[in-house]
Design a protein around this motif. Structure first.
Motif, PDB file in Angstrom:
ATOM      1  N   GLY A 309      51.711  18.441  44.554  1.00  0.00           N
ATOM      2  CA  GLY A 309      50.747  17.594  45.258  1.00  0.00           C
ATOM      3  C   GLY A 309      50.476  16.290  44.533  1.00  0.00           C
ATOM      4  O   GLY A 309      49.672  15.481  44.999  1.00  0.00           O
ATOM      5  N   ASP A 310      51.156  16.055  43.396  1.00  0.00           N
ATOM      6  CA  ASP A 310      50.964  14.828  42.626  1.00  0.00           C
ATOM      7  C   ASP A 310      52.146  13.886  42.803  1.00  0.00           C
ATOM      8  O   ASP A 310      53.257  14.305  43.150  1.00  0.00           O
ATOM      9  CB  ASP A 310      50.833  15.150  41.130  1.00  0.00           C
ATOM     10  N   ARG A 311      51.889  12.614  42.515  1.00  0.00           N
ATOM     11  CA  ARG A 311      52.937  11.605  42.520  1.00  0.00           C
ATOM     12  C   ARG A 311      53.119  11.067  41.110  1.00  0.00           C
ATOM     13  O   ARG A 311      52.167  10.945  40.337  1.00  0.00           O
ATOM     14  CB  ARG A 311      52.588  10.454  43.480  1.00  0.00           C
ATOM     15  N   GLY A 312      54.360  10.737  40.768  1.00  0.00           N
ATOM     16  CA  GLY A 312      54.632  10.206  39.443  1.00  0.00           C
ATOM     17  C   GLY A 312      56.072   9.753  39.348  1.00  0.00           C
ATOM     18  O   GLY A 312      56.762   9.609  40.357  1.00  0.00           O
ATOM     19  N   ALA A 313      56.521   9.519  38.118  1.00  0.00           N
ATOM     20  CA  ALA A 313      57.881   9.045  37.892  1.00  0.00           C
ATOM     21  C   ALA A 313      58.385   9.576  36.558  1.00  0.00           C
ATOM     22  O   ALA A 313      57.595   9.849  35.643  1.00  0.00           O
ATOM     23  CB  ALA A 313      57.921   7.511  37.888  1.00  0.00           C
ATOM     24  N   GLU A 335      49.393  13.220  46.042  1.00  0.00           N
ATOM     25  CA  GLU A 335      50.152  12.869  47.235  1.00  0.00           C
ATOM     26  C   GLU A 335      49.205  12.609  48.403  1.00  0.00           C
ATOM     27  O   GLU A 335      49.437  11.717  49.225  1.00  0.00           O
ATOM     28  CB  GLU A 335      51.119  14.008  47.587  1.00  0.00           C
ATOM     29  N   ALA A 336      48.081  13.364  48.443  1.00  0.00           N
ATOM     30  CA  ALA A 336      47.116  13.203  49.531  1.00  0.00           C
ATOM     31  C   ALA A 336      46.368  11.879  49.449  1.00  0.00           C
ATOM     32  O   ALA A 336      45.681  11.494  50.399  1.00  0.00           O
ATOM     33  CB  ALA A 336      46.112  14.352  49.510  1.00  0.00           C
ATOM     34  N   ASP A 337      46.472  11.167  48.304  1.00  0.00           N
ATOM     35  CA  ASP A 337      45.730   9.924  48.134  1.00  0.00           C
ATOM     36  C   ASP A 337      46.554   8.686  48.447  1.00  0.00           C
ATOM     37  O   ASP A 337      46.164   7.573  48.086  1.00  0.00           O
ATOM     38  CB  ASP A 337      45.176   9.849  46.700  1.00  0.00           C
ATOM     39  N   VAL A 338      47.701   8.864  49.104  1.00  0.00           N
ATOM     40  CA  VAL A 338      48.440   7.717  49.620  1.00  0.00           C
ATOM     41  C   VAL A 338      47.655   7.154  50.809  1.00  0.00           C
ATOM     42  O   VAL A 338      47.303   7.884  51.741  1.00  0.00           O
ATOM     43  CB  VAL A 338      49.861   8.113  50.048  1.00  0.00           C
ATOM     44  N   HIS A 428      40.661   8.049  46.737  1.00  0.00           N
ATOM     45  CA  HIS A 428      40.389   9.113  47.714  1.00  0.00           C
ATOM     46  C   HIS A 428      40.674   8.551  49.099  1.00  0.00           C
ATOM     47  O   HIS A 428      39.921   7.738  49.625  1.00  0.00           O
ATOM     48  CB  HIS A 428      38.923   9.546  47.598  1.00  0.00           C
ATOM     49  N   ALA A 429      41.797   8.988  49.687  1.00  0.00           N
ATOM     50  CA  ALA A 429      42.232   8.447  50.974  1.00  0.00           C
ATOM     51  C   ALA A 429      41.790   9.327  52.125  1.00  0.00           C
ATOM     52  O   ALA A 429      41.524  10.519  51.955  1.00  0.00           O
ATOM     53  CB  ALA A 429      43.747   8.308  50.991  1.00  0.00           C
ATOM     54  N   LEU A 430      41.753   8.738  53.305  1.00  0.00           N
ATOM     55  CA  LEU A 430      41.568   9.524  54.521  1.00  0.00           C
ATOM     56  C   LEU A 430      42.831  10.335  54.791  1.00  0.00           C
ATOM     57  O   LEU A 430      43.931   9.957  54.373  1.00  0.00           O
ATOM     58  CB  LEU A 430      41.316   8.597  55.717  1.00  0.00           C
ATOM     59  N   PRO A 431      42.713  11.474  55.474  1.00  0.00           N
ATOM     60  CA  PRO A 431      43.920  12.217  55.854  1.00  0.00           C
ATOM     61  C   PRO A 431      44.860  11.334  56.665  1.00  0.00           C
ATOM     62  O   PRO A 431      44.416  10.541  57.509  1.00  0.00           O
ATOM     63  CB  PRO A 431      43.376  13.373  56.701  1.00  0.00           C
ATOM     64  N   ARG A 432      46.144  11.459  56.407  1.00  0.00           N
ATOM     65  CA  ARG A 432      47.112  10.641  57.123  1.00  0.00           C
ATOM     66  C   ARG A 432      47.368  11.212  58.504  1.00  0.00           C
ATOM     67  O   ARG A 432      47.175  12.405  58.756  1.00  0.00           O
ATOM     68  CB  ARG A 432      48.395  10.537  56.317  1.00  0.00           C
ATOM     69  N   SER A 433      47.836  10.354  59.411  1.00  0.00           N
ATOM     70  CA  SER A 433      48.028  10.773  60.800  1.00  0.00           C
ATOM     71  C   SER A 433      49.142  11.784  60.943  1.00  0.00           C
ATOM     72  O   SER A 433      49.173  12.553  61.887  1.00  0.00           O
ATOM     73  CB  SER A 433      48.307   9.543  61.680  1.00  0.00           C
ATOM     74  N   SER A 434      50.110  11.802  59.998  1.00  0.00           N
ATOM     75  CA  SER A 434      51.134  12.841  59.945  1.00  0.00           C
ATOM     76  C   SER A 434      51.175  13.365  58.530  1.00  0.00           C
ATOM     77  O   SER A 434      50.877  12.649  57.588  1.00  0.00           O
ATOM     78  CB  SER A 434      52.510  12.296  60.346  1.00  0.00           C
TER      79      SER A 434
END
Length: 448
Positions: A309-313, A335-338, A428-434
């Motif tokens: 669930g995380d993003r990184g490199a 990932e949910a915070d995109v 903290h992002a809103l849920p994405r549409s997909s």
């Protein structure tokens, strides 16, 4: 002593030297060890009904007979799995489809909205929960006999309950105490090392600036939140410490640790790390993507290509310390915070956090998407900085990364709201549409 604790104690004694020495293996030996463990893990996963079905569909039935190079490449045919997948599988995700009462377990914090319990065999628990942590702490100078303080998300009445606390070497202090009380408890205990969320340490540092007792803690280990450069500087100044950042999850334990040269070393003998791009393909070093891991040593409840669930490199090159382990670069957020913007485009949280890193005097922040076209940011200025100037610079930094039709509101603050297990999410992002998780899984499955 219970049979479960006795089993863990046995493996602690038996594997201590091997786990410690694995950190110093050369690249060839480290790769051979990880492939050997991957082969054994896939054999164990085939005994779990959930994975047996997926491996059959991906053509991994003969993993035990594959050459090493083919085995590693074939793993990508197996679609990544999420917490939701494993929770839905229930006991089918366990070895032989059955739960053993002797297995230790760990519950994730639920910061993603999906609390999740993972079970471990005794050997895996000894390695992941204890030995891997001990070796990385010793690598930066912390000794087994040094007192260690942990600022933990526990109720104050639970302080002092663990065996290590009763022995006097470890002290857990509730982050739900007043910050001045935490400072007083640390001053009495006089730890040589401390483990805490960056946000908790910043709040204690502010309490010390306001007159709470000060103390020197030579080594501080942070985890669980984004550690900004400004926060690192403030914590090191307040405690006279060197800060080492650790990346891990509740499910996998520690994935990577920071050495004295500032590189974050992946524990490649116990975990395999992949960075997947938007199409579910491996991203090159330096490119941001989703962090997917395979836990190589837990056969009780295998985690094979597990979506953290995380993003990184991944980072390029080798560390000056000489260790051969691969390096984890930036961990940019959930990932949910995109962010999904009004025009359907997206922004990685890394874009925002990188921009805010350049704001002088900004020691803490949180960006919340309150609507597709609106962001509200809270900015905490370090002592001595002009809060109005910091607020203005935060607004300018965010504006440079976002379309003009996105409204940006920035307010000054002294503290940030906490989520599960007292963690602060920087973005903290809103849920994405997909759901990108569904898209990635579908893409990977079709590719197999």
């Amino acid at each position: 002593m219970s049979s479960s604790r006795a089993a863990v104690a046995y493996w602690l004694a038996r594997d201590a030297r091997a786990v410690t020495s694995a950190q110093e293996l050369d690249a060839s030996a480290l790769h051979a060890l990880s492939i050997h463990r991957l082969r054994a893990l896939l054999a164990a996963a085939a005994r779990a009904p959930f994975y047996a079905e997926r491996m059959h569909a991906a053509g991994l039935r003969t993993a035990h007979a594959m050459p090493d190079v083919e085995l590693a490449a074939s793993l990508s045919a197996l679609a990544p799995v999420s917490k939701q997948d494993l929770r839905g599988a229930g006991s089918a995700a366990l070895r032989d489809g059955q739960l053993s009462s002797a297995w230790p377990s760990s519950m994730s914090s639920g910061s993603s909205g999906e609390p999740f319990r993972v079970y471990y065999d005794a050997r895996a628990w000894a390695t992941l929960k204890h030995l891997v942590k001990i070796r990385s702490r010793r690598a930066v100078g912390l000794q087994l006999t040094d007192r260690m303080a942990i600022l933990d998300a526990i109720a104050p009445e639970r302080e002092g309950a663990s065996p290590l606390e009763r022995a006097g070497r470890v002290r857990r202090i509730s982050v739900f105490r007043a910050n001045a009380e935490i400072a007083e408890a640390l001053a009495r205990f006089r730890p040589r090392g401390m483990y805490a969320l960056p946000s908790a340490l910043l709040e204690v540092a502010r309490a010390m600036d306001d007159g709470a007792p000060r103390m020197v803690v030579p080594r501080i280990f942070t985890s669980g939140e984004l550690l900004t450069g400004a926060a690192r500087h403030t914590i090191e100044r307040a405690f006279g410490a060197r800060v080492y950042d650790v990346y891990g999850t509740s499910e996998t334990k520690e994935i990577a640790w920071e050495c004295a040269h500032g590189s974050r070393h992946i524990n490649a003998d116990v975990v395999r790390v992949e960075i997947l791009g938007d199409q579910g393909l491996a991203a090159p070093a330096g490119a941001e993507g989703e962090i997917v891991v395979t836990l190589l040593v837990n056969e009780a409840m295998p985690l094979v290509r597990y979506r953290t669930g995380d993003r990184g490199a991944l980072a390029e090159g080798k560390c000056a310390c000489g260790r051969a382990s691969p390096l984890l670069g930036v961990v940019s957020g959930r990932e949910a915070d995109v962010l999904e913007l009004p025009d359907g485009s997206t922004r990685s949280p890394y874009k925002l956090t990188t921009a805010l890193e350049r704001v002088a005097g900004l020691v803490g922040y949180q960006v919340v998407q309150t609507a597709r076209d609106t962001l509200r940011a809270t900015a905490i200025a370090e002592r001595g900085a002009d809060p109005d100037r910091v607020v203005r610079d935060v607004a300018l930094a965010l504006r440079a990364e976002l379309p003009l039709d996105v409204r940006i509101d920035v307010v000054p603050g002294d503290a940030l709201p906490r989520g599960a297990r007292a963690k602060v999410r920087a973005v903290h992002a809103l849920p994405r549409s997909s759901d990108p998780a569904d898209e990635l899984t579908a893409t990977s499955a079709s590719a197999s």
